[in-house]
Design a protein around this motif. Sequence first.
Motif, short mmCIF file in Angstrom:
data_model
loop_
_atom_site.label_atom_id
_atom_site.label_comp_id
_atom_site.label_asym_id
_atom_site.label_seq_id
_atom_site.Cartn_x
_atom_site.Cartn_y
_atom_site.Cartn_z
N PHE A 130 28.51 35.94 40.29
CA PHE A 130 28.31 34.85 40.96
C PHE A 130 26.95 34.54 41.32
O PHE A 130 26.26 35.62 41.59
N GLY A 131 26.71 33.34 41.49
CA GLY A 131 25.24 33.01 42.16
C GLY A 131 25.32 32.97 43.87
O GLY A 131 26.37 33.44 44.27
N SER A 132 24.16 32.71 44.30
CA SER A 132 24.03 32.80 45.78
C SER A 132 25.03 31.73 46.40
O SER A 132 25.37 32.22 47.59
N ALA A 133 25.49 30.83 45.81
CA ALA A 133 26.38 29.74 46.54
C ALA A 133 27.79 29.85 45.78
O ALA A 133 28.35 29.33 45.98
N ALA A 134 28.03 31.35 45.63
CA ALA A 134 29.34 31.77 45.05
C ALA A 134 29.78 30.93 43.85
O ALA A 134 31.13 30.93 43.73
N ASN A 135 29.01 30.30 43.17
CA ASN A 135 29.42 29.74 41.88
C ASN A 135 29.39 30.64 40.72
O ASN A 135 28.93 31.69 40.86
N LEU A 136 30.08 30.30 39.89
CA LEU A 136 30.23 31.26 38.55
C LEU A 136 28.98 31.04 37.96
O LEU A 136 28.33 30.09 37.50
N ASN A 137 28.38 32.27 37.92
CA ASN A 137 27.16 32.37 37.07
C ASN A 137 26.55 33.63 36.62
O ASN A 137 26.11 34.71 37.15
N ILE A 138 27.50 34.07 35.54
CA ILE A 138 27.42 35.41 34.81
C ILE A 138 25.78 35.67 34.44
O ILE A 138 25.54 34.98 33.58
N HIS A 139 25.35 36.45 35.05
CA HIS A 139 23.93 37.11 34.67
C HIS A 139 23.75 38.42 34.72
O HIS A 139 24.56 38.96 35.14
N LEU A 140 22.82 38.86 33.90
CA LEU A 140 22.46 40.34 33.76
C LEU A 140 21.18 40.66 34.57
O LEU A 140 20.09 40.22 34.18
N HIS A 141 21.17 41.83 35.33
CA HIS A 141 20.09 42.35 35.88
C HIS A 141 19.95 43.98 35.34
O HIS A 141 20.59 44.59 35.49
N CYS A 142 18.87 43.96 34.69
CA CYS A 142 18.51 44.98 33.86
C CYS A 142 17.15 45.94 34.32
O CYS A 142 16.26 45.25 34.43
N LEU A 143 17.43 46.94 34.82
CA LEU A 143 16.31 47.88 34.93
C LEU A 143 15.99 48.73 33.69
O LEU A 143 16.89 49.53 33.16
N VAL A 144 14.90 48.29 32.95
CA VAL A 144 14.33 48.83 31.85
C VAL A 144 13.22 49.73 32.00
O VAL A 144 12.16 49.47 32.64
N LEU A 145 13.07 50.88 31.22
CA LEU A 145 12.04 51.77 31.19
C LEU A 145 10.94 50.83 30.66
O LEU A 145 11.17 50.41 29.74
N ASP A 146 9.55 50.95 31.18
CA ASP A 146 8.59 50.20 30.50
C ASP A 146 7.82 51.05 29.53
O ASP A 146 6.59 51.25 29.81
N GLY A 147 8.49 51.42 28.50
CA GLY A 147 7.93 52.31 27.70
C GLY A 147 9.06 53.20 26.70
O GLY A 147 10.40 52.59 26.97
N VAL A 148 8.75 54.19 26.07
CA VAL A 148 9.96 54.79 25.41
C VAL A 148 9.56 56.10 25.46
O VAL A 148 8.57 56.65 25.83
N TYR A 149 10.54 57.00 24.98
CA TYR A 149 10.59 58.42 25.10
C TYR A 149 10.96 59.09 23.74
O TYR A 149 11.94 58.55 23.21
N SER A 150 10.55 60.13 23.50
CA SER A 150 11.06 60.81 22.34
C SER A 150 11.31 62.47 22.64
O SER A 150 10.45 63.14 23.32
N LEU A 151 12.56 62.65 22.26
CA LEU A 151 12.96 64.00 22.62
C LEU A 151 12.43 65.36 21.63
O LEU A 151 12.05 66.21 22.16
N ARG A 152 12.15 64.91 20.62
CA ARG A 152 11.49 65.74 19.62
C ARG A 152 10.20 66.19 19.89
O ARG A 152 9.72 67.35 19.91
N THR A 153 9.30 65.02 20.25
CA THR A 153 7.84 65.38 20.63
C THR A 153 7.79 65.58 22.13
O THR A 153 6.54 66.02 22.50
N ARG A 154 8.70 65.42 23.03
CA ARG A 154 8.76 65.39 24.37
C ARG A 154 7.37 64.72 25.10
O ARG A 154 6.64 65.30 25.80
N ARG A 155 7.10 63.47 24.40
CA ARG A 155 6.20 62.62 24.89
C ARG A 155 6.73 61.33 25.42
O ARG A 155 7.78 60.95 24.76
N CYS A 156 6.14 60.61 26.27
CA CYS A 156 6.46 59.20 26.49
C CYS A 156 5.26 58.18 25.99
O CYS A 156 4.03 58.47 26.19
N GLU A 157 5.66 57.19 25.64
CA GLU A 157 4.76 56.17 25.13
C GLU A 157 5.04 54.86 25.89
O GLU A 157 5.78 54.32 26.00
N PRO A 158 3.91 54.47 26.75
CA PRO A 158 4.21 53.37 27.60
C PRO A 158 4.04 52.10 26.68
O PRO A 158 3.40 52.09 25.64
N ALA A 159 4.71 50.82 27.05
CA ALA A 159 4.50 49.83 26.49
C ALA A 159 3.07 49.36 26.65
O ALA A 159 2.48 49.48 27.64
#
Length: 109
Positions: free
Chosen positions: A60-89
């Motif tokens: 729902f939106g702020s006016a209680a209207n039907l408004n399906i949307h997605l709030h995504c918290l995304v890492l700003d980069g990637v990680y590798s378990l093999r090399t144990r390092r992170c690469e920022p975007a």
Amino acid sequence: MRQWVLSLPIPLRLLLAAQPELVTPVLQVVQRVVTRHLLGQAGLKPDEADSGAVTLIQRFGSAANLNIHLHCLVLDGVYSLRTRRCEPARQRSHSQLLKKSFPQAGIGG
């Protein structure tokens, strides 16, 4: 960490409201596109690293209207378990990803 908010076209909002089981495949596509973008920014292949995200599906939106949307918290980069390092975007505008993925939206001029 970066927040992405994906607002959907009205016909898609109505479809997802009527058939909520379709939200998961839509979210999977969004996550895949963002992850591939971050991998490309880091110069890595999909089998070399990964990213991470937590998503809140808001119905729902702020006016209680039907408004399906997605709030995504995304890492700003990637990680590798093999090399144990992170690469920022790289510090490029994320509008490049949006323009490439959703050209019909006219994002970024």
